[in-house]
Design an enzyme around this catalytic site. Structure first.
Site, PDB file in Angstrom:
ATOM      1  N   ASP A 348       3.060   2.356  -4.443  1.00 36.50           N
ATOM      2  CA  ASP A 348       2.536   3.244  -3.413  1.00 36.50           C
ATOM      3  C   ASP A 348       1.561   2.468  -2.522  1.00 36.50           C
ATOM      4  OD1 ASP A 348       2.235   6.087  -2.511  1.00 36.50           O
ATOM      5  OD2 ASP A 348       0.139   5.705  -3.041  1.00 36.50           O
ATOM      6  N   GLU A 377       5.740   0.633  -0.449  1.00 36.96           N
ATOM      7  CA  GLU A 377       5.452   1.053   0.920  1.00 36.96           C
ATOM      8  C   GLU A 377       4.649  -0.065   1.580  1.00 36.96           C
ATOM      9  OE1 GLU A 377       4.874   5.782   1.051  1.00 36.96           O
ATOM     10  OE2 GLU A 377       3.330   4.763  -0.091  1.00 36.96           O
TER      11      GLU A 377
END
Ligand code: CA
Length: 665
Positions: A348, A377
């Protein structure tokens, strides 16, 4: 950055004496680094050793409890300072089943109970750590558990799911709804007789299940399992323990560990690998959280003004560049890979981490098993406190071999930009998105024909396996909702056609395809984009949809089968993409068409033609004279080479409106 903090010089902190002298460091960089295995609790039947890295502490207490919550400590022991910032204690006797916390005194102040930062077992809600023997947590057969074979990252098909989304529907036919154990049940069916659960995944053909945060997170109260609670779980509390609310008994520390392993083992038996969504970039709680109660300030970046930096938009951002934070992340990931046999990690807000940390993670996992996949990400919620060129941002992906990033460019070129829900893009026939779609088809690697269009996004993938191809994920509107918003007047038939077209782009991309759970059955979230704490009624996949949209499911599973059977759809190598992929013109400008060859790479077909026609009218593509067999046309797929859907001859392929065509010879 420079900060003023007290810390105990390790040379003064010798075992058995509490050092009286303290030195002030002006930089976290000078904190001592512990070189050994970072184990806070080591159990044996005769004694349990405890250790805490707390270099700024002037005293550390260890508190032992009978239960995971409630009641007073039955014993409080003063820990002894050792080298490199560690504090140690050893307690004789068999402590199995007991719970413990640490309390750290810094600058004259006791910071409060914490299970530590490395707890591997906890009681309910993760407030106290637990003394367990991890060997007790292995389900029967665990020693024989092996990762399903994976020859190349190019072979991966990812499927992202939340435990509750996948099994809470009463029509799932699953007993352990919303639990880890839901992913151990086989033979489950919906009322309409369709396969659900693990059988659904096998039928679909995905290679990896990416489970949303399944480490212990804060937002769900584990002591109220029957109350309506839902959260995606991006609010970490204990990084190295499974989340209690997904277990059948959050009070007994071994249960959640065992059930997580049962889940992994069942998926492995089904031939499916398991990816964990990891959130090392921030913690749910800053002040009063485990990091701050152990080594104040150290685990987080600070702004020049001395406040907690916040590139996560969740109140803090961790400082991966500091040696013990980097070590923390590396050891945690390694632990999940080794103890739980996890096969991949999705980071993340990976852009908050520095490149050196991500490379250290890659190296550590290579030592466990180089087939473990890493992606993340490649961005942050706002600018982190380090220079962009040192961060694991998407633009730097090519500098991190073996690590992939999500392509928001491909996603947005297909469905429309983030934050403008009503705006569609390529799949609804909107002009101006062809370059972005071609970029995605080529897997984000440098590619001459993509470069010809000045509107192309910047290349950032060194290899196509570093490029995650997707059109929707848990964040934001799911695909069906997005299409509905962009085309409010569209019929259900047209919406389904658009869904198929978008997923065809993803599944014929040279990048690694990623499917949001339920997109294969027209799953919706009733128009809720940020559904992170919406009720099950919004988030749950309704399994009747599989019956109602059987043609879509068959289409997606057919495309996956086709992709798996044909190396040309996933060369896994930038040079091969440049050699064997050619974009070809169609009769209409806004159509994307390409040709794949690749016999030398083991491809059995001489030539594959893929056409993505987003227009409301048929289009044509000129090809060689001769017979072309059709594997995909007008919303149907046949992955069986003995049973093509049709044959086309005459040097022109006709592609029906709003659909994809895959032809071969
Ligand atoms: Ca929890």
């Amino acid at each position: 950055m420079k900060v003023k903090h007290l810390f105990v010089m390790s040379m003064l902190a010798t075992v058995g004496c509490n050092p009286a002298q303290q030195h002030v460091s002006d930089s976290y960089d000078e904190y001592p680094v512990y070189k050994g295995d970072w184990e806070e609790m080591s159990y044996s039947p005769s004694a349990t050793r405890f250790a805490l890295w707390a270099p700024t502490a002037e005293a550390v207490n260890l508190l032992l409890y009978e239960a995971g919550q409630g009641g007073e400590a039955v014993r409080t022991l003063s820990m002894e300072a050792a080298t490199d910032g560690m504090w140690n204690a050893s307690v004789d006797g068999n402590l199995k089943g007991k719970f413990y916390t640490f309390n750290v005194k810094v600058d004259g102040e006791w910071l409060g109970d914490t299970p530590g930062v490395m707890a591997k077992a906890v009681g309910v809600n993760g407030d106290r750590a637990a003394v367990v023997d991890l060997r007790d947590t292995n389900p029967a057969g665990w020693e024989a558990d092996v990762r399903p074979p994976l020859n190349s990252f190019a072979d991966i098909v990812l499927y992202e799911m939340h435990h509750r989304d996948f099994s809470m529907d009463l029509n799932s036919g699953i007993s352990h709804r919303g639990k880890f154990l839901a992913l151990t049940e086989t033979g489950t069916r919906s009322a309409a007789g369709d396969r659900t659960g693990i059988d659904h995944l096998k039928e679909l053909g995905v290679t990896h299940v990416h489970i949303l945060p399944s480490f212990d997170y804060s937002s769900v109260d584990e002591s109220r399992p029957d109350s309506a609670q839902y959260n995606w779980g991006y609010d970490p509390k204990n990084y190295n323990v499974p989340e209690g609310s997904y277990s059948t008994d959050p009070y007994t520390p071994e249960t959640r560990i065992r059930e997580f392993k049962q889940m992994v083992m069942a998926l492995h038996r089904a031939g499916i690998r398991v990816v964990m969504d990891v959130v090392y970039n921030h913690t749910a709680v800053t002040e009063g959280g485990n990091f701050e109660r152990t080594v104040p300030g150290y685990f987080y970046r600070q702004t020049p003004e001395g406040t907690f930096a916040n590139a996560s938009a969740c109140g803090n951002e961790t400082a991966s560049e500091r040696p013990m934070v980097r070590k923390f992340i590396v050891e945690s990931v390694k632990y999940w890979a080794e103890e739980y046999h996890v096969d991949g990690f999705r980071f993340d807000l990976m852009g908050i981490h520095d490149i050196a940390t991500m490379k250290a993670v890659r190296q550590a996992l290579d030592e466990v098993d180089p087939s473990i996949y890493i992606y993340g990400e490649g961005w942050a919620a706002s600018a982190p406190q380090l220079p962009t060129d040192s961060l694991a941002m998407k633009a730097n992906t090519w500098r991190m071999p073996g690590i992939a990033a999500f392509s928001d460019e491909f996603r947005d070129s297909l469905r429309g930009p983030f934050g403008h829900d009503e705006q569609g893009a390529f799949v609804i026939g909107r002009k101006g998105h062809k370059a972005g779609v071609r970029f995605g088809i080529a897997g984000g690697v440098e590619y001459a024909q993509v470069e010809e269009d000045p509107a192309h996004p910047a290349f950032w993938a060194g290899q196509p396996t570093q490029f995650i191809s997707y059109v929707s994920c848990h964040d934001d509107l799911c695909l069906a909702d997005r299409l509905k918003v962009t085309q409010p007047e569209a019929s259900p038939e047209r919406l389904k056609a658009l869904q198929k077209l978008a997923l065809t782009a993803v599944l014929t991309s040279q990048g690694v395809p990623f499917i949001f759970a339920g997109d294969e059955v027209m799953r919706d979230k009733q128009g809720v984009a940020n559904s992170f704490r919406s009720p099950d009624s919004i988030n749950t996949i309704r399994w009747q949809l599989k019956h109602d949209n059987r043609d879509l499911f068959d289409y997606v599973s057919g495309l996956i089968a086709l992709r798996k059977a044909h190396p040309a759809f996933h060369f896994g190598d930038a040079e091969k993409v440049r050699s064997f992929l050619r974009f070809i013109p169609a009769a209409d400008e806004e159509v994307v068409a390409f040709k794949l060859t690749g016999k030398p790479q083991g491809e059995t077909w001489d030539e594959i033609i893929v056409v993505l026609n987003p227009l409301s009218k048929p289009t044509t593509v000129k090809v060689h004279q001769g017979d072309y067999r059709i594997a995909c046309m007008d919303g149907r797929v046949s992955a069986d080479p003995a049973r093509p859907l049709a044959t086309m001859t005459g040097g022109v392929l006709t592609v029906p409106a709003c659909s994809a065509l895959i032809a071969y010879r």
